[in-house]
Every structure is written in structure tokens, then in C-alpha cells.
Design a protein around this motif. Structure first.
Motif, PDB file in Angstrom:
ATOM      1  N   GLN A   1     -18.359  -4.721   9.152  1.00  0.00           N
ATOM      2  CA  GLN A   1     -17.691  -3.429   9.028  1.00  0.00           C
ATOM      3  C   GLN A   1     -16.509  -3.302   9.984  1.00  0.00           C
ATOM      4  N   ASN A   2     -16.667  -3.807  11.217  1.00  0.00           N
ATOM      5  CA  ASN A   2     -15.569  -3.732  12.189  1.00  0.00           C
ATOM      6  C   ASN A   2     -14.334  -4.475  11.701  1.00  0.00           C
ATOM      7  N   VAL A   3     -14.557  -5.626  11.078  1.00  0.00           N
ATOM      8  CA  VAL A   3     -13.434  -6.409  10.545  1.00  0.00           C
ATOM      9  C   VAL A   3     -12.726  -5.618   9.452  1.00  0.00           C
ATOM     10  N   GLY A   4     -13.515  -5.043   8.535  1.00  0.00           N
ATOM     11  CA  GLY A   4     -12.935  -4.240   7.464  1.00  0.00           C
ATOM     12  C   GLY A   4     -12.163  -3.051   7.993  1.00  0.00           C
ATOM     13  N   ASN A   5     -12.735  -2.339   8.973  1.00  0.00           N
ATOM     14  CA  ASN A   5     -12.070  -1.174   9.557  1.00  0.00           C
ATOM     15  C   ASN A   5     -10.735  -1.550  10.193  1.00  0.00           C
TER      16      ASN A   5
ATOM     17  N   ILE B   1       0.840  -1.203   0.000  1.00  0.00           N
ATOM     18  CA  ILE B   1       0.000   0.000   0.000  1.00  0.00           C
ATOM     19  C   ILE B   1       0.873   1.250   0.000  1.00  0.00           C
ATOM     20  N   ILE B   2       1.941   1.226   0.775  1.00  0.00           N
ATOM     21  CA  ILE B   2       2.853   2.381   0.849  1.00  0.00           C
ATOM     22  C   ILE B   2       3.487   2.651  -0.516  1.00  0.00           C
ATOM     23  N   LYS B   3       3.960   1.603  -1.182  1.00  0.00           N
ATOM     24  CA  LYS B   3       4.609   1.764  -2.492  1.00  0.00           C
ATOM     25  C   LYS B   3       3.625   2.254  -3.550  1.00  0.00           C
ATOM     26  N   LEU B   4       2.399   1.734  -3.506  1.00  0.00           N
ATOM     27  CA  LEU B   4       1.388   2.172  -4.466  1.00  0.00           C
ATOM     28  C   LEU B   4       1.090   3.664  -4.294  1.00  0.00           C
ATOM     29  N   ARG B   5       1.064   4.108  -3.049  1.00  0.00           N
ATOM     30  CA  ARG B   5       0.818   5.523  -2.792  1.00  0.00           C
ATOM     31  C   ARG B   5       1.988   6.371  -3.307  1.00  0.00           C
ATOM     32  N   GLN B   6       3.201   5.835  -3.176  1.00  0.00           N
ATOM     33  CA  GLN B   6       4.397   6.560  -3.630  1.00  0.00           C
ATOM     34  C   GLN B   6       4.425   6.728  -5.142  1.00  0.00           C
ATOM     35  N   ILE B   7       3.870   5.747  -5.880  1.00  0.00           N
ATOM     36  CA  ILE B   7       3.908   5.842  -7.344  1.00  0.00           C
ATOM     37  C   ILE B   7       2.685   6.548  -7.924  1.00  0.00           C
ATOM     38  N   GLY B   8       1.819   7.079  -7.048  1.00  0.00           N
ATOM     39  CA  GLY B   8       0.770   7.953  -7.536  1.00  0.00           C
ATOM     40  C   GLY B   8      -0.662   7.498  -7.382  1.00  0.00           C
ATOM     41  N   VAL B   9      -0.914   6.343  -6.777  1.00  0.00           N
ATOM     42  CA  VAL B   9      -2.295   5.913  -6.545  1.00  0.00           C
ATOM     43  C   VAL B   9      -2.779   6.619  -5.276  1.00  0.00           C
ATOM     44  N   LYS B  10      -3.687   7.560  -5.453  1.00  0.00           N
ATOM     45  CA  LYS B  10      -4.049   8.449  -4.347  1.00  0.00           C
ATOM     46  C   LYS B  10      -5.077   7.860  -3.386  1.00  0.00           C
ATOM     47  N   TYR B  11      -5.982   7.032  -3.922  1.00  0.00           N
ATOM     48  CA  TYR B  11      -7.099   6.568  -3.088  1.00  0.00           C
ATOM     49  C   TYR B  11      -7.208   5.055  -3.154  1.00  0.00           C
ATOM     50  N   MET B  12      -7.218   4.409  -1.991  1.00  0.00           N
ATOM     51  CA  MET B  12      -7.344   2.954  -1.924  1.00  0.00           C
ATOM     52  C   MET B  12      -8.375   2.581  -0.873  1.00  0.00           C
ATOM     53  N   ILE B  13      -9.291   1.682  -1.244  1.00  0.00           N
ATOM     54  CA  ILE B  13     -10.427   1.332  -0.393  1.00  0.00           C
ATOM     55  C   ILE B  13     -10.608  -0.182  -0.369  1.00  0.00           C
ATOM     56  N   MET B  14     -11.163  -0.694   0.729  1.00  0.00           N
ATOM     57  CA  MET B  14     -11.475  -2.120   0.838  1.00  0.00           C
ATOM     58  C   MET B  14     -12.977  -2.322   0.698  1.00  0.00           C
ATOM     59  N   LEU B  15     -13.374  -3.274  -0.144  1.00  0.00           N
ATOM     60  CA  LEU B  15     -14.776  -3.663  -0.293  1.00  0.00           C
ATOM     61  C   LEU B  15     -14.887  -5.122   0.135  1.00  0.00           C
ATOM     62  N   THR B  16     -15.650  -5.389   1.191  1.00  0.00           N
ATOM     63  CA  THR B  16     -15.670  -6.744   1.740  1.00  0.00           C
ATOM     64  C   THR B  16     -17.074  -7.184   2.146  1.00  0.00           C
ATOM     65  N   GLY B  17     -17.294  -8.479   2.117  1.00  0.00           N
ATOM     66  CA  GLY B  17     -18.549  -9.053   2.591  1.00  0.00           C
ATOM     67  C   GLY B  17     -18.538  -9.263   4.093  1.00  0.00           C
ATOM     68  N   ASP B  18     -17.379  -9.100   4.727  1.00  0.00           N
ATOM     69  CA  ASP B  18     -17.271  -9.266   6.173  1.00  0.00           C
ATOM     70  C   ASP B  18     -17.860  -8.061   6.910  1.00  0.00           C
TER      71      ASP B  18
END
Length: 655
Positions: free
Chosen positions: A505-509, A486-503
């Protein structure tokens, strides 16, 4: 390259689905033979020209069919221009040039159609999720019928460890259901029969603890399910429909190519035709005018332009393959470099995909080893997947073995298990189980449980001899390399990253916080994931989706670029995906994004080189300022430069 990537080939296949690829390769083989005979031997010209002619047949066969189809509908495209340029090359004696042109173009055709065939298999894989037959109980008689023959309100019997045949509600029995194929949940979900069928609400409004989906897998207990959706309306069928709809949409690249062909090809054809009659306005013979026109046709034929993108794409794909990454085509390779947002599935993508024992918290006089032994004795007797995971991790962490001091294990659906340990009653499960047994759960224990739940851990209480002996927690833990990725992806310019899960909400958070994601959205079914991807596309334009399961397939298909975890991924996810991490290493993602950026840069360079050469050659050939030999030499030179520039990608290394 051409607009044929969206078409279904209707002509007969001689060698099966790969016939077009075989023809392209044979074109290249006979081109090489002819070239070697021409340059290294002294045989008569007819000898090597026969080899070139055979190369023309193989390279031009499928391209000619596509060109004829377009002409029959009153239009022209690059396919036609390539054939015309190849024939023109023969007329002026440049046989090798024409054969090379057809080889490169036909190879691009073949690879496009092969990728299209692979994409179609995703729908077949989805269709295989649901069983074809179901055990139905009608008028007290149980019979096996096809799933298509089921009716609404039929009652089906689902035996232990078998797939559920239809969406519905449990009316008899309780069981643990593996919903991973549909929802992506990492831990099997306990389901129980609905208390009453009176005033039954819509399927989507029924409490989820009573409903089941077609394609999910039953646990160790037999259940009876009231069918509420027909096969064509089931969750799996909707997934198939979603994937099909998205895959038939044309990409921006295809639309751009179509616009280019619409203007470029007719202009070149018209220009070449008019040049054949220049003898009428200047002092030259008809033969000289035709010679000039054919020279312009060769100069204007987009040979270097045609291979500028495919050569870079093939080099980029080959480089990715060495790194254990499969990229299915140029669109994905190009688009990756402009991605500004990434949506990740959780289970099996950012996490290990299996429950892991997190904490053992003894209470009321128990030490940790005594508590661990007590839990191990009971959980080792249970067939529940969660119990098996706990027992396995306890053995590994504490280096202890089962002593067979537990007995009479009984599962209480939706609550936990009870057993006898050293002649005393033991309970392992939720607060409801403890309350039913008359065991007090004080505020301090409630507070501790809430704390663990907020961290995304699944918590179970353990009671022994009428009091709480402690609590245990499990969690699907993040991959070790997830945070650094995630850190490297942010360094190369991916500004926004999100998790979409069936689990939950607390688990996802909890997972999102541990690895540094921007946000997590939980409790999502496949259709809800699609809706979230639509929102991301509106806000960020180009979005990548990374997943590994069937439940991710529709969202992956809708995203700009879909990325599947290879080793852990389902067949459907791999077929739908534009990119597959075959080595199952999420840490390869930054490399792929970097490779895409380099590929886009080289593609732009190649386009400028090829177009620049066309813009230079066409005017001077029209004006008669060069002869055919120089035109061919410069044209060939630009092609070689483009190819060599593309080959640099084979040595790409991330900074």
C-alpha cells in the motif's frame, strides 16, 4: 451492425479463419470491375452484370447463411433485409447499388467475426501460463507427470529458474519467486519453507511468504512444494474462468441492435408486402404496385444506416493506428468517450516496471563514493534481481567499477546477504539481519527507514565492521509522462482515477501522490482487482482499466473498456484488451479518449443523416411522388455523405 458478433461460425472455412474477410474484399473488387466496365466501356450489359453477379455471390454468401439461420428459427434480422434489398436492386436495374450494399455490410460482418476470433485467443494464452508437466516426489521416487495428474498433498520439486506447476506451500528450501505473472509485483518476492505442517490452515490464510502460485517463476534455488490446489482450482485456472465469463456477456450495443432489428425488419417486410397489393385499392396495375414496393424496399433498406457506424469506426481505428494505438472494434471506440473513471495497474503501466536505485545514504564516517563502492562490490556478486539492479545503477550513477574486494557472499533468505569486504564482515539487508548479527539499529535509523518506506521505497541497511555504514533504497519509479497524462485526462473529463496494484500500500500511495491520482489500493490479487472494478462500475457506470500483465486480465475483461500497454504487455493482456497502446506510450491515452469523443459525435451525425433520408424517402415513394432514379440518387447521396463525414476522422487532431 448485426447480432452475429456473438455467434460462433459453424460453416466450413475455405481459406481459413479469414475466409469471410477475403469474400468481402472480393465482393468489393468485382464491384469495382463491374462499375468501371459499365461506365468506361461500351461492352454489352451482360459483361458488367456478370461482374456484379460475382460480387453478389461473394458479398451475399455469409450474410445469406446468417439470414437463413435466423429464418429457420422463425425470425428476421437486418441480414435478411440486406439480401432482400440487394435482390430488389437487381429487379429495378440498380445492380451497382445492391453490390455496394452487400460489400459494405459483408465487410462489417467479417471485421466483427475477426475481432471475436482474436478475443478467444486470450483464453489460450492464459492456459499456456502453467507448465504442462511437474516433477513429483512420491514414496521417495521422483517422476515427471502431467499437471492434471497431481493430487492434493503431492510434493513437487521446482528446479531453479522454472515455472511452478501448482498452487501450494513451500515445505523445503528457500527462494526468490517472480510473481509478476500473477500479482503484478515489480520485484521478486523472497519465499521460505513453512516451519510446520501441523494444523495447516486454508491456502488463502497461510502466510504469503510460504505460499506459491502456479505459473510464477522460481529463482536460483531448488524448492519443494506441497500441492494444495488441483490444476482446475489454481489461481491461473480461476483467471481463465473469469475472462471467459466476462467475454461471453453481451454488450449494451449488441442488445440495442437486437431490439432495433426485432421491430424495424418485420415492419419493413410487412410494409413492402402490403404495397405489392395497392393495385387493389388504387387505380394502377399489379406491375406498378410491385415496382412501387421495390422502390420503397430500396428506400427503406438501411444502407446508409448500416455503414454510418462502421465507416466512422473504421476511420477512427485507422487514425488511432497511425498514432500507435490498436482499437479492437466499435464498442471500445464509442465507450471510451463516455468513460468517467479509470483504474490503472502500477507496474509497467504507470511505472517503468523495474526497480531503480533511489537513495544512497552513508553514515558513521563513510563518504558517498566509499559507501557506493562497498555496496557495489557485494551486490555485483549476487544473482538476486534486486542486487543486479542496484549494482547496475551504482555503476551508472557513480561511474565506478568492481575491484573484486568482496568475497564469500551468502544469501540469507528473507533477510539479505552477508559477505567479506577488505577482510571485514559486511551485511546488506533488513533490520532482522542486523539484529541477528548483534548490530545496533538506533531510533534515528528506524525513523529514517520509516520515512523512506512511507514514500514507497524499499529500504536496505548496510553494516560494515559491526556498525551501520548506511542505507540504500530502491523503487519502481513513475514513467516520465505519467503525471502529464493524468492531468490531460482530467482536463478532458475523466473525473476519477485510481491505482490497483499487487504491491504494498505504501508503494501505491507514493506513486499515486507523485503523479496526481485520486487514490491507490495495494496488496491486490487478481480476484481482488475484479472486485474493485465491480465497485467502480456500480459507482461510475463506465470504467476503463489500464494494465499490462496477466494479473490484470480478469479486471480488464470486466471493465467497460480495457487498455493494454503494448510493448511491455503480456500476450494475455493484449488479447483481452479492447485497446492496446502498441507504442507503449501512456501519453497517447488522452488522444484516444479525444478521438472517441469525435467518433461518437460523427456516428450520431451519420445516424441522423441516414435515418433522416429513410424518413424522407419512404413516405414520398409510398405516395408515388418520386421515381426510382431519384430515390436511388438520394439514397446513394446519403450514403456518400455518411462516408465522407466519417472520413473526417482520418484527419483528427487533439485540440
Amino acid at each position: 451492425m448485426s447480432n452475429t458478433s456473438t455467434k460462433t461460425l459453424s460453416y466450413p472455412f475455405i481459406f481459413g479463419k479469414k475466409t469471410e474477410l477475403y469474400f468481402a474484399l472480393l465482393c468489393g473488387v468485382f464491384l469495382c470491375i463491374g462499375f468501371l466496365l459499365e461506365k468506361l466501356t461500351h461492352i454489352p450489359a451482360v459483361g458488367y452484370k456478370i461482374m456484379y453477379a460475382i460480387s453478389y455471390v461473394f458479398g451475399g454468401y455469409f450474410v445469406s447463411i446468417e439470414a437463413f439461420k435466423k429464418i429457420s428459427k422463425g425470425g428476421f434480422d437486418i441480414d435478411f433485409l440486406m439480401i432482400a434489398a440487394a435482390i430488389g436492386a437487381i429487379y429495378i436495374g440498380s445492380w451497382a447499388e445492391g453490390a455496394l450494399l452487400l460489400f459494405l455490410f459483408s465487410l462489417g460482418h467479417a471485421l466483427e467475426h475477426y475481432a471475436m476470433h482474436k478475443a478467444k485467443k486470450s483464453i489460450e494464452a492464459l492456459g499456456n501460463l502453467s507448465p504442462k508437466m511437474a516433477l513429483v516426489k512420491r514414496n521417495g521416487i521422483v517422476e515427471e507427470i502431467s499437471v492434471e495428474s497431481l493430487h492434493i498433498k503431492d510434493v513437487i520439486i521446482v528446479k531453479p529458474n522454472t515455472k511452478i506447476a501448482a498452487d501450494g506451500v513451500i515445505i523445503k528450501g528457500n527462494s526468490s519467486i517472480n510473481q509478476a505473472p500473477i500479482t503484478g509485483e515489480s520485484i521478486p518476492v523472497d519465499k521460505e519453507s513453512i516451519p510446520t505442517l501441523k494444523r495447516l490452515p486454508e491456502f488463502s490464510e497461510i502466510d504469503k511468504k510460504h505460499t506459491v502460485f502456479a505459473g510464477t517463476i522460481n529463482g536460483d534455488d531448488s524448492i519443494e512444494v506441497l500441492v494444495l490446489k488441483l490444476s482446475k482450482d489454481s489461481t491461473v485456472s480461476r483467471l481463465i474462468k473469469l475472462v471467459s465469463e466476462v467475454e461471453t456477456q453481451k454488450s449494451p450495443t449488441q442488445r440495442l441492435t437486437k431490439k432495433f432489428e426485432k421491430w424495424y425488419v418485420p415492419i419493413v417486410i410487412l410494409m413492402v408486402f402490403l404495397l405489392c397489393f395497392t393495385y387493389l385499392v388504387i387505380n394502377e396495375t399489379f406491375e406498378e404496385s410491385v415496382y412501387r414496393a421495390i422502390t420503397v424496399l430500396v428506400a427503406a433498406s438501411p444502407c446508409a444506416l448500416a455503414i454510418s457506424t462502421p465507416s466512422a469506426v473504421l476511420s477512427g481505428i485507422a487514425r488511432a493506428a497511425k498514432k500507435g494505438v490498436l482499437i479492437k472494434g466499435g464498442k471500445a471506440l464509442e465507450d471510451l468517450g463516455s468513460i468517467t473513471a479509470i483504474a490503472f495497474d502500477k507496474t509497467g503501466t504507470l511505472t517503468e516496471g523495474k526497480p531503480t536505485l533511489k537513495q544512497m545514504i552513508p553514515m558513521h564516517g563513510f563518504n558517498e563514493f566509499e559507501f557506493a563502492q562497498l555496496v557495489l562490490e557485494v551486490e555485483s556478486l549476487s544473482n538476486h534481481p534486486l542486487a543486479k539492479a542496484i549494482a547496475k545503477d551504482i555503476k551508472k550513477r557513480y561511474q565506478i567499477a568492481v575491484t573484486d574486494n568482496a568475497s564469500n557472499v551468502k544469501a540469507i533468505q528473507g533477510k539479505g546477504v552477508t559477505a567479506t569486504y577488505n577482510n571485514q564482515k559486511i551485511y546488506i539487508g533488513n533490520v532482522k539481519l542486523m539484529e541477528d548479527a548483534g548490530i545496533e539499529v538506533d531510533s534515528a535509523i528506524h525513523s529514517k527507514m520509516e520515512h523512506l518506506l512511507l514514500k514507497g521505497e524499499t529500504v536496505m541497511l548496510v553494516a560494515y565492521n559491526t556498525q551501520i555504514a548506511g542505507m540504500i533504497s530502491v523503487m519502481d519509479v513513475p514513467r516520465k509522462t505519467a503525471k502529464s497524462t493524468i492531468i490531460k485526462l482530467r482536463q478532458i473529463g475523466v473525473k476519477y482515477m485510481i491505482m490497483l496494484t499487487g504491491d504494498h500500500q505504501n508503494v501505491g500511495n507514493a506513486i499515486a501522490k507523485q503523479i496526481g491520482l485520486s487514490e491507490a489500493i495495494g496488496n491486490l490479487l487478481p480476484e481482488a482487482k475484479v472486485a474493485e472494478i465491480k465497485v467502480l462500475l456500480q459507482n461510475h457506470k463506465k470504467v476503463a482499466m489500464v494494465g499490462d500483465g496477466v494479473n490484470d486480465a480478469p479486471a480488464m475483461a470486466l471493465s467497460t473498456v480495457s487498455i493494454a500497454m503494448g510493448a511491455a504487455g503480456s500476450d494475455v493482456a493484449l488479447e483481452v484488451a479492447d485497446v492496446a497502446l502498441m507504442s507503449d506510450k501512456i501519453e497517447n491515452l488522452p488522444f484516444v479518449f479525444g478521438l472517441s469523443t469525435a467518433s461518437k459525435r460523427i456516428i450520431k451525425q451519420n445516424i441522423w443523416i441516414s435515418l433522416g433520408m429513410v424518413l424522407f424517402l419512404v413516405p414520398i415513394t409510398i405516395l408515388g411522388l418520386t421515381n426510382i432514379g431519384i430515390a436511388v440518387l438520394l439514397h446513394e447521396g446519403s450514403t456518400i455523405v455518411v462516408v465522407l463525414n466519417a472520413l473526417r476522422l482520418l484527419r483528427y487532431k487533439m485540440d
